[in-house]
Design an enzyme around this catalytic site. Structure first.
Site, mmCIF file in Angstrom:
data_model
loop_
_atom_site.group_PDB
_atom_site.id
_atom_site.type_symbol
_atom_site.label_atom_id
_atom_site.label_comp_id
_atom_site.label_asym_id
_atom_site.label_seq_id
_atom_site.Cartn_x
_atom_site.Cartn_y
_atom_site.Cartn_z
ATOM 1 N N ASN A 149 -6.639 -22.940 42.275
ATOM 2 C CA ASN A 149 -5.831 -22.838 43.489
ATOM 3 C C ASN A 149 -6.032 -24.137 44.267
ATOM 4 O O ASN A 149 -7.034 -24.314 44.955
ATOM 5 C CB ASN A 149 -6.304 -21.606 44.279
ATOM 6 C CG ASN A 149 -5.591 -21.450 45.613
ATOM 7 O OD1 ASN A 149 -4.806 -22.310 46.031
ATOM 8 N ND2 ASN A 149 -5.881 -20.350 46.291
ATOM 9 N N ARG A 187 -2.137 -21.276 41.075
ATOM 10 C CA ARG A 187 -1.347 -20.866 42.224
ATOM 11 C C ARG A 187 -0.399 -22.017 42.543
ATOM 12 O O ARG A 187 -0.843 -23.143 42.795
ATOM 13 C CB ARG A 187 -2.245 -20.602 43.423
ATOM 14 C CG ARG A 187 -1.445 -20.299 44.683
ATOM 15 C CD ARG A 187 -2.359 -20.109 45.882
ATOM 16 N NE ARG A 187 -1.597 -19.846 47.073
ATOM 17 C CZ ARG A 187 -1.907 -20.291 48.292
ATOM 18 N NH1 ARG A 187 -2.992 -21.045 48.450
ATOM 19 N NH2 ARG A 187 -1.170 -19.995 49.328
ATOM 20 N N HIS A 223 2.770 -16.528 50.480
ATOM 21 C CA HIS A 223 1.600 -15.644 50.351
ATOM 22 C C HIS A 223 1.900 -14.434 49.458
ATOM 23 O O HIS A 223 1.283 -13.381 49.576
ATOM 24 C CB HIS A 223 1.082 -15.160 51.727
ATOM 25 C CG HIS A 223 0.533 -16.254 52.586
ATOM 26 N ND1 HIS A 223 0.937 -16.452 53.889
ATOM 27 C CD2 HIS A 223 -0.359 -17.215 52.325
ATOM 28 C CE1 HIS A 223 0.298 -17.505 54.388
ATOM 29 N NE2 HIS A 223 -0.505 -17.983 53.457
ATOM 30 N N ARG A 259 -0.298 -25.363 61.932
ATOM 31 C CA ARG A 259 1.170 -25.365 61.828
ATOM 32 C C ARG A 259 1.771 -24.569 62.975
ATOM 33 O O ARG A 259 1.225 -23.542 63.383
ATOM 34 C CB ARG A 259 1.607 -24.748 60.497
ATOM 35 C CG ARG A 259 1.302 -25.621 59.305
ATOM 36 C CD ARG A 259 1.584 -24.896 57.994
ATOM 37 N NE ARG A 259 0.371 -24.605 57.261
ATOM 38 C CZ ARG A 259 0.265 -23.728 56.274
ATOM 39 N NH1 ARG A 259 1.313 -23.020 55.890
ATOM 40 N NH2 ARG A 259 -0.889 -23.536 55.664
ATOM 41 N N GLU A 267 -6.166 -13.235 45.579
ATOM 42 C CA GLU A 267 -5.041 -13.909 44.913
ATOM 43 C C GLU A 267 -5.429 -14.384 43.516
ATOM 44 O O GLU A 267 -4.613 -14.365 42.596
ATOM 45 C CB GLU A 267 -4.593 -15.103 45.769
ATOM 46 C CG GLU A 267 -3.957 -14.674 47.078
ATOM 47 C CD GLU A 267 -4.209 -15.641 48.219
ATOM 48 O OE1 GLU A 267 -5.405 -15.848 48.559
ATOM 49 O OE2 GLU A 267 -3.245 -16.169 48.787
#
Ligand code: ADP
Length: 353
Positions: free
Chosen positions: A8, A53, A141, A201, A339
């Site tokens: 990832n 990912r 996500h 962000r 994940e």
């Protein structure tokens, strides 16, 4: 024994996890490499397949896929839509291809789980021609939401079939509306800049602000991009930190404002997504802030008491999984996301053919 290695790649770190494939898929090693250098990942020679990912799959890639030159090019083509994530993932894929040319590499997309949103959630109110060019509300996500949808079948099987809002609150943050375990809407859109305020962000921002920065202040495209990805969100608002722990511990008024703003927008987005899902049966918190901050969970749920949440402070402080009192009209849960496991499962499935 053959293993699956999950990678990832982010802008500043490379997370890895190694799974043995037999008798069942089981994690045997893992870690985070600061600086993101592949050289420091302990790679055995018997890796059966690498799983990656990949944040943005664009309009054409949604299902996990074995990476061939065409797939690689398609991921590269949408790199401007995930400038912090797609390029480092491609760099890792390229380096592994050079070192292990015969080993299968699989890409799993964060946008994939949201594929199939109804048109009203998938579109912006812009001409169709731009939609056809790929200007869409993809959502992100997705690997985390896929894990949560699966985990709910164990944690709360009846609710897994219903309408659930999931809040993935990490340094990147988004929320997803699930109906029957499938995503119907997301707070994130074309890029991972949309929706909730994040560590650095901005989250949703009137497009007019960007025009104003360019026209009135003369900011270049690169400067605007850097600003939106690195200097806004909790960091920009507080002027102090992008780390929720630091903000929660601070008495500074702008730090408090940043926390208030975050809580307000998580609650507001939950209300919006409850309209997308046509009512609500439960809410789930996950990722760094969602898993580790009882204070944020409690403050969000109190703001949502009108929807029927009544927090059990003891259960919330203890980390759930059920966060609400026995008399609460709606339940809320905390479920740690995974994940890497989702990527390992898809990679193993493709490897086995
Ligand atoms: P990433 O998007 O990098 O995978 P994570 O899901 O690991 O992010 O979340 C990281 C964020 O979680 C950190 O920036 C930090 O603000 C927040 N966090 C971690 N632990 C806590 C805690 N105990 N209380 C509040 N926030 C926390």
């Amino acid at each position: 024994m053959a293993t699956i290695c999950v990678l990832n790649a982010g802008s500043s770190t490379l997370k890895y996890a190694v799974y043995e494939t037999a008798p069942t898929l089981g994690r045997v090693a893992g870690g985070t490499i600061e600086g993101g250098s592949l050289d420091r990942v302990p790679l055995p020679d018997d890796v059966a397949a690498f799983g990656h990912r990949v944040v943005h799959g664009g309009p054409h890639l949604s299902q996990p896929v074995a990476i061939d030159p065409e797939t690689f090019a398609a991921i590269e083509a949408v790199s401007p839509l995930a400038p912090l994530h797609n390029p480092p993932a491609l760099a890792v894929i390229r380096a592994l291809r050079d070192r292990f040319p015969d080993t299968m590499q699989v890409a799993c997309f964060d946008t994939g789980f949201h594929h199939g949103h109804p048109a009203v959630a998938d579109r912006f109110a812009i001409p169709d021609a731009l939609y056809q060019e790929g200007v869409r509300r993809y959502g992100f996500h997705g690997l985390s939401y896929e894990y949560i949808a699966g985990a709910l079948e164990t944690v709360a099987p009846a609710i897994a079939k219903g309408r659930v809002v999931v809040a993935h609150l990490g340094s990147g943050a988004s929320m997803c509306g699930l109906v029957g375990g499938r995503s119907v809407d997301s707070s994130m859109g074309f890029t991972a800049l949309d929706g909730l305020p994040m560590g650095t962000r901005s989250g949703s921002l009137d497009a007019g602000v960007i025009l104003w920065l360019q026209q009135t202040k003369g900011w270049s495209v690169d400067r605007v991009e850097h600003f939106l990805y690195h200097d806004c969100g909790l960091k920009g608002l507080s002027g102090l930190s992008n780390d929720m722990r630091v903000l929660l511990a601070s008495d500074a008024s702008l730090a408090r404002l940043a926390v208030d703003y975050f809580v307000y927008h998580v609650a507001r987005t939950a209300g919006a997504l409850a309209a997308s899902t046509g009512g609500l049966d439960a809410m789930v918190f996950t990722a760094g802030i969602g898993e580790h901050s009882p204070e944020i969970r409690s403050r969000v749920l109190r703001r949502l008491s009108w929807l029927g949440f009544e927090v059990d402070d003891t259960a919330n402080a203890a980390g759930g999984p059920l966060l609400t009192a026995s008399g609460s009209r709606l339940p809320a849960y905390v479920i740690p996301t995974d994940e890497e496991l989702v990527i390992a499962r898809h990679t193993a499935a493709l490897f086995r053919g």
